[in-house]
Write a protein that holds these residues in place. Structure first.
Motif, PDB file in Angstrom:
ATOM      1  N   THR A 199      -1.664   0.706   3.394  1.00 57.89           N
ATOM      2  CA  THR A 199      -2.411   1.271   2.264  1.00 57.89           C
ATOM      3  C   THR A 199      -3.462   2.250   2.789  1.00 57.89           C
ATOM      4  O   THR A 199      -3.554   2.484   3.994  1.00 57.89           O
ATOM      5  CB  THR A 199      -3.019   0.145   1.385  1.00 57.89           C
ATOM      6  N   GLY A 200      -4.219   2.844   1.863  1.00 54.39           N
ATOM      7  CA  GLY A 200      -5.225   3.835   2.254  1.00 54.39           C
ATOM      8  C   GLY A 200      -6.625   3.389   1.866  1.00 54.39           C
ATOM      9  O   GLY A 200      -6.812   2.680   0.875  1.00 54.39           O
ATOM     10  N   SER A 201      -7.610   3.839   2.648  1.00 53.38           N
ATOM     11  CA  SER A 201      -9.014   3.539   2.359  1.00 53.38           C
ATOM     12  C   SER A 201      -9.502   4.363   1.168  1.00 53.38           C
ATOM     13  O   SER A 201      -9.094   5.514   1.009  1.00 53.38           O
ATOM     14  CB  SER A 201      -9.851   3.978   3.558  1.00 53.38           C
ATOM     15  N   GLY A 202     -10.404   3.784   0.410  1.00 51.94           N
ATOM     16  CA  GLY A 202     -10.993   4.527  -0.708  1.00 51.94           C
ATOM     17  C   GLY A 202     -10.084   4.475  -1.921  1.00 51.94           C
ATOM     18  O   GLY A 202      -8.953   3.986  -1.852  1.00 51.94           O
ATOM     19  N   GLU A 203     -10.603   5.011  -3.031  1.00 49.89           N
ATOM     20  CA  GLU A 203      -9.857   4.880  -4.285  1.00 49.89           C
ATOM     21  C   GLU A 203      -8.906   6.045  -4.507  1.00 49.89           C
ATOM     22  O   GLU A 203      -8.030   5.999  -5.355  1.00 49.89           O
ATOM     23  CB  GLU A 203     -10.843   4.838  -5.453  1.00 49.89           C
ATOM     24  N   LYS A 204      -9.108   7.118  -3.716  1.00 49.34           N
ATOM     25  CA  LYS A 204      -8.443   8.364  -4.081  1.00 49.34           C
ATOM     26  C   LYS A 204      -7.100   8.600  -3.404  1.00 49.34           C
ATOM     27  O   LYS A 204      -6.232   9.265  -3.962  1.00 49.34           O
ATOM     28  CB  LYS A 204      -9.403   9.502  -3.683  1.00 49.34           C
ATOM     29  N   SER A 205      -6.968   8.083  -2.182  1.00 56.10           N
ATOM     30  CA  SER A 205      -5.817   8.545  -1.401  1.00 56.10           C
ATOM     31  C   SER A 205      -5.171   7.444  -0.563  1.00 56.10           C
ATOM     32  O   SER A 205      -5.863   6.596   0.016  1.00 56.10           O
ATOM     33  CB  SER A 205      -6.294   9.680  -0.480  1.00 56.10           C
ATOM     34  N   PHE A 206      -3.856   7.494  -0.505  1.00 56.43           N
ATOM     35  CA  PHE A 206      -3.089   6.719   0.480  1.00 56.43           C
ATOM     36  C   PHE A 206      -3.166   7.538   1.778  1.00 56.43           C
ATOM     37  O   PHE A 206      -3.920   7.195   2.677  1.00 56.43           O
ATOM     38  CB  PHE A 206      -1.648   6.566  -0.036  1.00 56.43           C
TER      39      PHE A 206
END
Ligand code: CAA
Length: 263
Positions: free
Chosen positions: A55-62
């Motif tokens: 998965t990706g960090s933060g809400e915006k990006s994988f």
């Protein structure tokens, strides 16, 4: 090795790798790919890990693709090296014997979509966006997109997406068979970890045999694929789980898979 561009965690036999350069929307620079490759190596050596989640960090990006600040200065020789490094890493990911689930939480563009395409399946947040926008940079996908996307969604749909560099929503990606499930963003990880946990509770040998049979078979003609299945099916009987699963059925109880090989 301490990681600076990814977060690598293992809990209850499920490993999670989180791409972690949120200021650059988790774009894949050279260091990140190196760390990702190293972590995949660690996972392949650890028999206790049963499922990998990305998965990706933060809400915006994988992952918003390869790091364009690196690409901008490349000559053809450097581009070849970068592409080979990405391919080696993503091939290693695809060849992991355990299931890999992409939890796509936001943008999965370029190399980000290409990593997700090498996973066994994708669950996406309703905020996720997919695309191979390289054409808009005067490039083409360089981490497997021209090969894995058409194999998954069909040649003509893949050409349309790649020629236009078009971004599509999670629900469009679901409709064309790129994504298995779309879930509200706040419950994405919960849903992915639930599925990962259910897979981890199955027989270790049989899950590996199923993955290997499907992947090797898909790269072969049907007759070869069917022979691969015969070997993979018989391999299940090398483990105690096959005896446990079949006996549990006959004894009308839940199986307890331990993943051990027959003595
Ligand atoms: N490389 C480097 N930096 C990136 C990046 C990338 N792929 N994607 C985003 N960033 C950076 C931006 O430059 C920006 O940095 P600053 O704050 O320092 O300016 C920061 O991340 C936030 O991005 P935006 O301000 O652009 O955010 P946005 O919400 O307006 O747009 C976006 C989001 C649509 C994803 C946009 O950032 C974008 O189009 N990114 C590039 C996507 C792309 O083209 N990916 C393909 C790369 S090539 C590739 O992947 C080749 C391959 O196959 C190997």
């Amino acid at each position: 090795m301490g990681y600076e561009n990814i977060i690598f965690a293992v809990e209850n036999s499920i490993a999670t790798i989180t791409f972690n350069r949120p200021k650059a929307l988790n774009a894949l620079n050279h260091e990140l790919i190196k760390e990702f490759s190293e972590a995949i190596g660690k996972i392949s050596e650890n028999e206790a890990i049963r499922v990998l989640v990305l998965t990706g960090s933060g809400e915006k990006s994988f992952v918003a693709g390869a790091d364009i600040t690196e690409l901008a200065t490349f000559n053809a020789f450097q581009a070849k090296k970068l592409s080979e490094m990405g391919h080696n890493t993503i091939n290693k990911l695809q060849e992991l014997p355990i299931p890999v689930i992409a939890a796509v939480n936001g943008f999965a563009l370029g190399g980000g979509s290409e990593i997700a395409l090498a996973c066994d399946f994708i669950y996406a947040s309703d905020k996720a966006k997919f695309g191979l926008p390289e054409i808009t940079l005067g490039l083409i996908p360089g981490y497997g997109g021209t090969q894995r996307l058409p194999r998954l969604i069909g040649k003509n749909r893949a050409k349309e997406l790649i020629f236009l560099g078009k971004m599509i929503s999670a629900s469009e990606a679901y409709e064309i068979g790129m994504v298995n499930k779309v879930v509200p963003s706040e419950s994405l990880m919960e849903e992915v970890l639930k599925t990962a946990g259910m897979i981890a509770s199955k027989g270790k040998v049989s899950i590996r045999a199923a993955k290997q049979a499907i992947n090797s078979g898909m790269n072969s003609d049907l007759a070869t694929g069917l022979k691969i299945e015969i070997d993979a099916f018989s391999l299940c009987f090398a483990g105690e789980d096959a005896r446990e699963g079949t006996n549990a059925f006959l004894e009308k109880r839940k199986p307890e898979f331990k993943g051990a090989l027959n003595k």
